[in-house]
Write an enzyme that holds these catalytic residues in place. Sequence first.
Site, mmCIF file in Angstrom:
data_model
loop_
_atom_site.group_PDB
_atom_site.id
_atom_site.type_symbol
_atom_site.label_atom_id
_atom_site.label_comp_id
_atom_site.label_asym_id
_atom_site.label_seq_id
_atom_site.Cartn_x
_atom_site.Cartn_y
_atom_site.Cartn_z
ATOM 1 N N TYR A 2 0.821 -1.218 0.000
ATOM 2 C CA TYR A 2 0.000 0.000 0.000
ATOM 3 C C TYR A 2 0.853 1.265 0.000
ATOM 4 C CZ TYR A 2 1.532 -0.019 4.813
ATOM 5 O OH TYR A 2 2.344 -0.018 5.921
ATOM 6 N N GLY A 3 2.181 1.090 0.066
ATOM 7 C CA GLY A 3 3.045 2.261 0.228
ATOM 8 C C GLY A 3 4.029 2.408 -0.910
ATOM 9 N N THR A 4 5.297 2.494 -0.531
ATOM 10 C CA THR A 4 6.334 2.796 -1.519
ATOM 11 C C THR A 4 6.605 1.641 -2.479
ATOM 12 O OG1 THR A 4 8.084 2.045 -0.030
ATOM 13 C CG2 THR A 4 7.456 4.374 0.106
ATOM 14 N N LEU A 5 6.029 0.463 -2.202
ATOM 15 C CA LEU A 5 6.245 -0.677 -3.101
ATOM 16 C C LEU A 5 5.182 -0.771 -4.201
ATOM 17 C CD1 LEU A 5 7.163 -3.386 -0.426
ATOM 18 C CD2 LEU A 5 8.725 -2.420 -2.123
ATOM 19 N N GLU A 37 12.105 -4.099 4.471
ATOM 20 C CA GLU A 37 11.170 -3.370 5.347
ATOM 21 C C GLU A 37 11.620 -3.381 6.809
ATOM 22 O OE1 GLU A 37 9.210 -1.500 4.115
ATOM 23 O OE2 GLU A 37 8.650 -2.258 2.162
HETATM 24 N N1 PCA Z 1 6.376 -0.334 1.987
HETATM 25 C C1 PCA Z 1 5.412 -1.322 2.282
HETATM 26 C C2 PCA Z 1 4.854 -0.914 3.580
HETATM 27 C C3 PCA Z 1 4.914 0.545 3.538
HETATM 28 C C4 PCA Z 1 5.959 0.828 2.524
HETATM 29 O O1 PCA Z 1 6.352 1.913 2.163
HETATM 30 C C5 PCA Z 1 4.339 -1.280 1.229
HETATM 31 O O2 PCA Z 1 4.458 -0.582 0.201
HETATM 32 O O3 PCA Z 1 3.317 -1.941 1.428
#
Ligand code: PCA
Length: 151
Positions: free
Chosen positions: A7-10, A82
Amino acid sequence: MARVFVYGTLKKGQPNYKHMISPSKGLAKFQGRGRTAEKYPVVITGKYNIPYMLNLPGKGYQIDGDIYTVDDQMLQFLDEFEGYPEMYQRTLMRIEVVEWEGKGGAGQDVVECFVYYKETYPPEWVSLPYHQGYDSQGKHGLRYVLPEHRD
Ligand code: PCA
């Protein structure tokens, strides 16, 4: 193989997406888009503007993200990347499928996926703004700082 919801940077288009498609890190197959079945707060915090889903179900939004199946090598890479289990923890969550890749509709499908989230956190994080669909380049102005650019 394991299912992971990011849900984030990935996510596609975000600063760490490159790792999801890097063959040297293992295999990640994009399965489609989803959202958490439960509401959660996602906040952006710290010197490096890192997004965290907080372990506070029922507060915030149903969070948008991408669903992958990953092999053991990729799961191990993601755990290291992570900072699991110190920085992020990993748990299984119910994810509503919004659209299966290549199949269109998703109906009522719900799948269990691993999610990197924050089990415990400073209490003041709960008062930060909540984000439903994380975008590093969003109007919030809190641009993510890549690991390789930190000091
Ligand atoms: N990386 C993981 C968790 C939050 C982040 O930045 C993601 O993208 O789900």
